[in-house]
Design a protein around this motif. Sequence first.
Motif, PDB file in Angstrom:
ATOM      1  N   THR A 370      20.049  43.526  32.837  1.00  0.00           N
ATOM      2  CA  THR A 370      19.585  44.374  31.744  1.00  0.00           C
ATOM      3  C   THR A 370      18.480  43.677  30.968  1.00  0.00           C
ATOM      4  N   ARG A 371      17.897  44.415  30.053  1.00  0.00           N
ATOM      5  CA  ARG A 371      16.838  43.859  29.220  1.00  0.00           C
ATOM      6  C   ARG A 371      17.358  42.697  28.382  1.00  0.00           C
ATOM      7  N   ASP A 372      18.560  42.847  27.826  1.00  0.00           N
ATOM      8  CA  ASP A 372      19.139  41.770  27.023  1.00  0.00           C
ATOM      9  C   ASP A 372      19.427  40.540  27.871  1.00  0.00           C
ATOM     10  N   ASP A 373      19.869  40.755  29.120  1.00  0.00           N
ATOM     11  CA  ASP A 373      20.121  39.624  30.014  1.00  0.00           C
ATOM     12  C   ASP A 373      18.848  38.830  30.252  1.00  0.00           C
ATOM     13  N   VAL A 375      16.104  38.743  28.442  1.00  0.00           N
ATOM     14  CA  VAL A 375      15.637  38.098  27.210  1.00  0.00           C
ATOM     15  C   VAL A 375      16.420  36.818  26.952  1.00  0.00           C
ATOM     16  N   GLN A 376      17.716  36.855  27.211  1.00  0.00           N
ATOM     17  CA  GLN A 376      18.535  35.664  27.002  1.00  0.00           C
ATOM     18  C   GLN A 376      18.201  34.574  28.009  1.00  0.00           C
ATOM     19  N   ALA A 380      12.231  35.755  24.751  1.00  0.00           N
ATOM     20  CA  ALA A 380      11.825  37.108  24.346  1.00  0.00           C
ATOM     21  C   ALA A 380      10.564  37.563  25.076  1.00  0.00           C
ATOM     22  N   GLY A 383      11.043  37.503  29.021  1.00  0.00           N
ATOM     23  CA  GLY A 383      12.127  38.400  29.379  1.00  0.00           C
ATOM     24  C   GLY A 383      11.711  39.859  29.321  1.00  0.00           C
ATOM     25  N   ILE A 384      10.998  40.235  28.258  1.00  0.00           N
ATOM     26  CA  ILE A 384      10.517  41.619  28.145  1.00  0.00           C
ATOM     27  C   ILE A 384       9.468  41.906  29.220  1.00  0.00           C
ATOM     28  N   PHE A 387      11.275  42.381  32.492  1.00  0.00           N
ATOM     29  CA  PHE A 387      11.973  43.661  32.506  1.00  0.00           C
ATOM     30  C   PHE A 387      10.995  44.811  32.739  1.00  0.00           C
TER      31      PHE A 387
END
Length: 509
Positions: A370-373, A375-376, A380, A383-384, A387
């Motif tokens: 996922t996007r949060d995965d 980013v982590q 930031a 990660g974005i 994604f």
Amino acid sequence: MAWVLKMDDAAIESGLVHDFDASLSGIGQELGAGAYSMSDVLALPIFKQEDSSLPPETTTKNPPFQYVLCAATSPAVKIQDETLTYLNQGQSYEIRLLDNRKAGELPELNNKMVKSTVRVVFHDRRLQYTEHQQLEGWKWNRPGDRLLDIDIPMSVGIVEPKTHPSQLNAAEFLWDMNKRTSVFVQVHCISTEFTPRKHGGEKGVPFRIQLDTFAQGDSGEYTEHLHSASCQIKVFKPKGADRKQKTDREKMEKRTPQEKEKYQPSYDTTILSECSPWPDAAYASTTQAASPSFTSTPLSTYTTSSVLDSDSSSPNHQADPGVLGVLGSSEQLSPAASIQDTQKWLLKNRFSSYARLFSHFSGSDLLKLTRDDLVQICGAADGIRLFNALKSRSVRPRLTVYVCQESPQESPLLERHCTIENGEHRSSTSLHVYHALYLEELTAAELIRKMASVCGIPLGTINQVYRQGPTGIHILLSDQMVYNLSDESCFLISTVKDEFGEGLHLIMK
């Protein structure tokens, strides 16, 4: 008048035996009264005399360098143990680099720069064997962070400080031995991050700060090892080292004088002791050798120019069918992509720094994140970006134009039904085949290039392109004309030879 004491031999012998037995019993009682340490035995005068009688050649030779960490040692360390220093996470600590050579020693280093590598490593041998896995796990939990950094503004005398993305726990710099040199380092990992259980209150693992110094060789590279030294540290959260130092000091104050003698005093600074050099790029070598399947191929192999067709007229810039079967398109990753193909996609889309992190991910594995995965894992910004690259959709073209060569193509397999004025239908094998041109730049050069590609005309043979007006006039094609074309316009392309026979003119009807 003299008195003479006469004793027979038996009496004398029995008296000597009694005195000797008494002396032996006394020694036994003294040693058996309690525990004793070997250091006390070695401190006896007889051993001191033997030490003083050793030849001077066996004395320890002074190292050519000395490194001093400006942080106090712990008072709760026994005399026979190595010193231990507490550091705060992220705080800058000075390490002074001193020239400790004697007069005339290593004259080849005079007026020359040397290179030093400072690194934070594990003290425990067990963790040293699994260093790569430990650091990868730390990187997963702290994406974008480093274990060790140099505080460049505070450092003095260092030149060309460098950190490598593949070596999160090391940094290197050059320095002049004839000048005052101090490097300030920051350790960002804490000791409890590498404990097997993390429920609170665990005893953190100790680290080591090690410096390796090299001289410049004949090849110009700094490969000749000169000196290595290290010290044992523990890293706490901010202000935690100060509290731990205070706690140890209070504990020592409560001990008896006899117990205090078994512990080292606390020193204001920590002297790094000599050690073996750290293996060359132990962590970096495993990082760079992540997957021979993609490191053996140059990065330029996967650039856009080598995969994509520059004259493609597809809105998705369709690449070779073999490539599309894996990547789906030049921008999207297919769920069917293998691990090797996923690595190629990461390299081609400028995510090479995370190729090692995703070395065991297939296309479906990466697309499930996922996007949060992301980013982590990647931070930031990256990660974005990753994604968006994984989930991106095809960019809609700004203008679509349909073109066809004027001479119809005959096809026995296709029929075109034409409606005439009286409503009757007739079949014909004559077929006009149109090609869709998807324009993104809206320039005349883009349109001419794509028309030449679909019509099979060498681009260098085209002199001018005209658009036929309503009264039959020929209007020169320009960027402004292309910009004002209506979407999904249809044109028949006719070719006219130049009057000198050196090229062609294209007419859009």
